[in-house]
Design an enzyme around this catalytic site. Sequence first.
Site, PDB file in Angstrom:
ATOM      1  N   CYS A 177       1.379  28.425 -16.236  1.00 24.06           N
ATOM      2  CA  CYS A 177       0.998  28.918 -17.585  1.00 24.06           C
ATOM      3  C   CYS A 177       0.395  27.935 -18.481  1.00 24.06           C
ATOM      4  O   CYS A 177       0.979  27.565 -19.387  1.00 24.06           O
ATOM      5  CB  CYS A 177       2.451  29.512 -18.192  1.00 24.06           C
ATOM      6  SG  CYS A 177       1.830  30.616 -19.573  1.00 24.06           S
ATOM      7  N   PRO A 211       0.933  -1.352   0.021  1.00 20.73           N
ATOM      8  CA  PRO A 211      -0.083  -0.088   0.059  1.00 20.73           C
ATOM      9  C   PRO A 211       0.834   1.269   0.005  1.00 20.73           C
ATOM     10  O   PRO A 211       1.812   1.392   0.825  1.00 20.73           O
ATOM     11  CB  PRO A 211      -0.618  -0.154   1.251  1.00 20.73           C
ATOM     12  CG  PRO A 211       0.251  -0.963   2.096  1.00 20.73           C
ATOM     13  CD  PRO A 211       0.824  -1.837   1.191  1.00 20.73           C
TER      14      PRO A 211
END
Length: 413
Positions: free
Chosen positions: A343, A271
């Site tokens: 951007c 996990p």
Amino acid sequence: MESFINERDFFRGNNPETIAEEYGTPLYVYNEEIIRKQMDNVAKVITKYPYTANYSVKANTNIHILKLALEEGNNCDAMSPGEISMLLKAGFPKERIFYIPNNVSEEEMKYAVDLGIMTSLDSLSQLEMFGEINPGGKCAVRINPGVGAGHHDKVITAGKKTKFGIAEEDIPEIFKITEKYNLTIAGINQHIGSLFMDPEPYLQAVSNLLRIAMRFENLEFIDFGGGYGIPYHKLEGEAEYDMESFKKRLEPILDKFVEEYGSAPLFKSEPGRYCVAEGGVILGRVHSVKQNAGRKYVGTDVGMNVLVRPSMYDSWHDIEVIRDGKVVPRENTETVTVTGNICESGDIIANDRELPVIKKGDLACILDAGAYGYSMSSSYNSRPRPAEVMVCKDGTVKLIRRRETIEDLFEFM
Ligand code: LLP
């Protein structure tokens, strides 16, 4: 759930505004207790047979978090020499590291072999490479059990459309290679994909892997991989992954195998997300609020360089708004799109999200960011990576990774 931050007392009595002012934003904040608890939960998935939960460190490699795994008794899986080095630095003995690489060079493979770290090979050609490097050696092979699962196509790692693992029909070839190089297959492993809340495909894959395991003699371990989910929609009431009922369904499958195989090898799982996702949040500052073609945009400093999951997989992260150090109740709400400062038009954390009315200067607290958050961050747009702090059990706040600086960006040129 009205507020995860309040219900879990995430900041342990500290004022999040004070933390944000002291360490700056964007800032990863972890909660030691939540992480330890999750690590402990997965360590108890199998109690009847020998078992270890290997924390999959790709989710978060901060050395202070690796140390928590060390203390909680978890072993770890690593997928690169970098991750192995982090684990060694955190104090893990090599016996507690399982190397599960994909498409690596001879040099990388040799790095693990020379350290004596158990390595899993996930193709016939990499097994052949291992044989050439380490004739007479011991290793594991990663099997594709034919079933995959995950929150997005990009994170499904078994079944028909994946680069990972060795298909069942190629198993005779494994034996040819092991004979050629006198190799011992000590273990087999799988990982079917990341984030499932319904355990059905995982249990199916476990059954498939155990059926395949019958073809291998004297296995020391069988590793079922990771993927246990966490509730990313917790503010809408999504429940935790039901570990108890999962355990109840897993056990009879293991019983049947152990009886047929004649012994119980060490069982493992891997996990990553389950251990650390809920134990981490990002504090981001709201720097602008604007309207554009009828849509309201909330501009923060949490760009896709800080958290890429929403842009990469359209992943959902719950958001809580903090003003003057307090969570703003979800009463007076409106629909907004929360964005970063990068951007790209895809630089969006949350699309058309119903949130309390946000003002410039507020903090946006992005939940469930402890897994695949910082570890997938970048310095895109030449934005230095954020800092990380840990809210410790005793309530102290500790800097566990300093913020990168612009000077750091010049470092390699
Ligand atoms: N074992 C192996 C071999 C893996 O490749 C992975 C994850 C894990 C274990 C741990 O899986 P987990 O328990 O965390 O689901 N970046 C994606 C997730 C990619 C997972 C890659 N492999 C995301 O942010 O959702």
